[in-house]
Scaffold this active site. Sequence first.
Site: not given
Lengths: 463, 95
Positions: A78, A154, A178
């Site tokens: 990420k 996310s 997330s």
Amino acid sequence: MNPFIPAHEIAAAVRAGEVSAVALAEAALARIEALDPTLNAFTDVTAARARAQAAAVDAAVARGADPGPLAGVPFAVKNLFDIDGLTTRAGSKINRDRAPAGEDATLIRRLDAAGAVLLGGLNMGEYAYDFTGENAHDGACRNPHDPARMTGGSSSGSGAATAAGLAPISLGSDTNGSIRVPASLCGVFGLKPTYGRLSRAGSFPFCDSLDHLGPFARTARDLALAYDAMQGPDAGDPACRPPSSEPVVGALARGLDGLRVATLGGWFAKNLTSEAADALARTAAALGAAGEVELDGVEAGRAAAFVITNVESSRFHLDRMRTRIDDFDPDTRDRFLAGALLPGGWYVRAQQVRRWWAERFATVFTDVDVLIAPATPSPAPAIGQRTLELDGAELLLRPNLGLFTQPVSCAGLPVVCAPVARAGELPIGVQLIAAPWREDLCVRAAHALEDASVAVARRRQRL
Amino acid sequence: MALDEATVARIARLARIEVDDDRLPGLAAELSNILGWVEQLGEVDTENVEPLRAVMPIPSRKRDDVVTDGDRQDDVLKNAPDAHDGFYVVPRVVE
């Protein structure tokens, strides 16, 4: 080369000298080039670094040295993880003006040391404040099982990259869900460890008291391998205080032996689509769940997570809001602003309720080892969808994708999200929750579900 | 409970955050939402609940009680304008 080969098989083949890490890296880079224009999972591809790292792994094998338990396994992170030489954007426009990171995040360095090969940085919701996988600056990340649908967020790119066979291991962060939401919607395994287990040093924060980092993988064994490689204390993260390093790979072989499993009822048994209810029922049957456990006060636990998130994240972003509010994603701008206006007493109250909630949750684990709960109320919604119909009511989609994940992370408990959809259907996951520091139990339950052919990271035929 | 825009504008001013008028409705909606969460917090009796500092206990960090950076007299004395026999030489301050 089959891009869906599990990481542990890749590592075994590379260590045995049967496959070259460079060939694996080249195959992964070619696949990213072919599929990423559709998926939008990667925001940076570190091709030169991947080739160099892979060559180093091959050289180690050639001279008879041990390149590590993840030898030659491609992975991606990420884009809130620092990658040496790249700007850590954390999904935002504003952070692009920052200087490039001077070194890798701790968890990247640990995977490196285990022989894994970094492919690049992954798309994410702005500043991790997102459950959808949409991003105003980089565009929506698309679900490999149906590119018209959301990945969840996310950690959107992490879910998509591992689901699409672009990276057998990826890393994400989880503050309110997330990791677990995209793992559920993309159909892969995700682990949110106990709060304080894995170091967050070198990652861009969201809410300090709720932030966790963890891995995504296509099998429970891969999840365990990646997690084990990343364990250990780290002075760079003051909250990282695990009692000790406790490898879990060895526990997988124990299966369900002696595990006491129950399903969470009440709050966790409502607001489910038929797919989510079916996923729960099949998981409970496969794990021999003894019955239902019901907890009061889940709403309060979730409300505490909301208020703490609002206050901590807004405090953290206050200067950016004062100087560059128009550069925030329109979908989160007002929420960030609102959090900056809350009285301190509300925050203290929320932290008290959080303690109360975490203590209530903990009492369950005297009689139960693993609790089953839904991960998301539904499979992946369409990109752009704003509401979700649950139990006949139309609810806002953004907050409610985290309906079942938020109360669990608020208590800091370890959770594996396991993919349990039926063949031919859209992915959906379940949460396997254990007492603090008992990641081994979550991973064992996930592995047992896999053995029972209930948990499978399915591949989409066309990919 | 819903907040009106004038109230929100006043709160924003108190927090020293400039908010354009066209942003007030969205902000009011978000704040009203949060008020809903706070009402739910109020339903829990926290009379005897200790404040929480970390959801998992964080023991204080201890390091080994050893010298990690010492015995570097020459390096330290490089900072001195003048040195003699391993000591700083400073101007006489007492006559």
